[in-house]
Design an enzyme around this catalytic site. Structure first.
Site, PDB file in Angstrom:
ATOM      1  NE  ARG A  53      -2.701   0.949   3.428  1.00 29.32           N
ATOM      2  CZ  ARG A  53      -3.433   0.726   4.515  1.00 29.32           C
ATOM      3  NH1 ARG A  53      -4.695   0.354   4.385  1.00 29.32           N
ATOM      4  NH2 ARG A  53      -2.927   0.871   5.725  1.00 29.32           N
ATOM      5  CE  LYS A  90      -2.383   4.765   7.047  1.00 31.40           C
ATOM      6  NZ  LYS A  90      -3.590   5.385   7.596  1.00 31.40           N
TER       7      LYS A  90
HETATM    8  C1  LIG Z   1      -8.851   6.713   5.962  1.00 29.17           C
HETATM    9  C2  LIG Z   1      -8.583   5.363   6.529  1.00 29.17           C
HETATM   10  N1  LIG Z   1      -9.413   4.367   6.207  1.00 29.17           N
HETATM   11  C3  LIG Z   1      -9.246   3.118   6.677  1.00 29.17           C
HETATM   12  C4  LIG Z   1      -8.202   2.817   7.533  1.00 29.17           C
HETATM   13  C5  LIG Z   1      -8.027   1.424   8.051  1.00 29.17           C
HETATM   14  O1  LIG Z   1      -6.974   0.798   7.353  1.00 29.17           O
HETATM   15  P1  LIG Z   1      -6.153  -0.380   8.013  1.00 29.17           P
HETATM   16  O2  LIG Z   1      -7.116  -1.463   8.303  1.00 29.17           O
HETATM   17  O3  LIG Z   1      -5.179  -0.774   6.949  1.00 29.17           O
HETATM   18  O4  LIG Z   1      -5.518   0.156   9.227  1.00 29.17           O
HETATM   19  C6  LIG Z   1      -7.305   3.828   7.907  1.00 29.17           C
HETATM   20  C7  LIG Z   1      -6.191   3.546   8.814  1.00 29.17           C
HETATM   21  O5  LIG Z   1      -5.136   3.194   8.371  1.00 29.17           O
HETATM   22  C8  LIG Z   1      -7.496   5.121   7.381  1.00 29.17           C
HETATM   23  O6  LIG Z   1      -6.656   6.109   7.721  1.00 29.17           O
END
Ligand SMILES: Cc1ncc(COP(=O)(O)O)c(C=O)c1O
Length: 341
Positions: free
Chosen positions: A82, A184
């Site tokens: 990612r 991200k």
């Molecule tokens: C905007 C957003 N959505 C979803 C997630 C959840 O992603 P993950 O399960 O990879 O932590 C996060 C956190 O990382 C986030 O910042």
């Protein structure tokens, strides 16, 4: 190795300076040898690309101590991928996936004294971040970058049990159609700050963002994806090109389908159908699943039958299964639990 003398169970989610961080610098078109350093400060040009044009991407994952005393990280290869996808989208050089996982190994091992013991509910939060250090004044990608991984112990997300949250359907958008909502990048979080402050000041725990084009479908919150459970026990997750592909959500979908034998559907979810669901949760690395009890959309209040006291039964089963896998109490699918030491 002697653990740090901390009250693990009462830690919050705060920055703590631990002993080591991992860094690797990108210069002259290539990544340099990475290394562990002790200095928690970054020195860079006042004209660094990150400072003016927000060229920065990051990740988040956790190291846990399992039941048999091993330190493990949950699916770091997914974070490596990612981070590469995020970097590519804002014209940054990709950090090699194998090196990413090796760097996590090194920095977690070096900070092993900060990894909370089994049974405390706490974990070592791992924050890889990559940012433009090279100077730019015209709007363009920088020539120099730093990849850095910092770590800090964080407490159990829910102290004294997971209380369902109350959400507000936000009048603001988190992402743009065909924009950067699926990566991200720091820029997405900067633009969610005002919406977050607004929701908090009105007494809500989080925002529910809607699709930015029609404002008709459910997207996500500022830091987690949604899960819904229908009255027939089916798991439904919103499909959208502008939400972050949560690693927790993808893992829970797999667990629901292949371990718990549930029916799972990933599709567009209309705000108008929220009232028909039996359970709702938010999923992400921070809490795995946070139950949602109520969503307020203007004058309308949607109260899920699971109530405001505890997680719904299906959500709880998903939560217990995934956290059991992370703690080494339940066998996880091949490759999910990366052992460090
Ligand atoms: C905007 C957003 N959505 C979803 C997630 C959840 O992603 P993950 O399960 O990879 O932590 C996060 C956190 O990382 C986030 O910042």
């Amino acid at each position: 190795m002697e653990k740090k003398n901390l009250d693990w169970g009462s830690l919050g989610f705060e920055y703590t300076v631990t002993d080591y961080r991992y860094i690797s610098d990108y210069k002259d078109g290539k990544w340099g040898e990475g290394q562990l350093i002790e200095d928690p400060n970054v020195t860079m040009s006042e004209c660094a690309g990150v400072l003016h044009y927000s060229q920065t991407v990051f990740e988040g994952c956790k190291a846990y101590t399992t039941k048999d005393g091993k330190i493990v990280v949950f699916r770091p290869d997914m974070n490596a991928q990612r981070l590469q996808d995020s970097a590519e989208y804002i014209e940054m050089p990709a950090y090699p996936a194998d090196k990413f996982v090796e760097a996590i190994d090194e920095v977690v091992k070096a900070n092993a004294a900060w990894v909370p013991p089994y049974g405390t509910g706490a974990s070592l939060y791992i924050r890889p971040v990559m940012f433009a250090t090279g100077p730019v004044i015209g709007v363009k990608p920088a020539d120099e970058y730093q990849f850095r991984i910092i770590t800090m112990p964080v407490g159990p997300y829910f102290k004294g049990g997971a209380k369902p949250l109350t959400l507000m359907v936000s009048p603001y958008d988190r992402a743009a159609p065909h924009g950067t909502g699926h990566i991200k990048a720091g820029l997405n979080y900067a633009m969610s700050l005002h919406a977050h402050h607004d929701a908090h000041s009105k007494g809500f725990d989080e925002n529910m963002f809607l699709d930015p084009k029609e404002r008709k479908y459910v997207e996500e919150t500022g830091g987690a994806n949604f899960l819904f459970v229908t009255k027939d026990g089916e798991l439904v997750t919103p499909k959208s090109d502008s939400i972050l592909p949560s690693i927790t959500r993808r893992s829970l979908v797999y667990v629901a389908e292949h371990v718990l034998g549930m029916k799972v559907t990933t599709r567009k979810v209309e705000v108008a159908e929220l009232k028909d669901f039996a359970e709702c949760g938010l999923c992400g690395t921070a809490a795995v699943i946070s139950p949602v009890g109520k969503i307020v959309n203007g004058d309308e209040e949607i109260c899920f039958p699971s109530g405001m006291e505890e997680m719904g039964p299906v959500t709880k089963k998903l939560y217990d299964t995934l956290t059991g896998m992370q703690a080494g109490e339940i066998e996880a699918p091949e490759g999910w639990i990366h052992e460090i030491c």
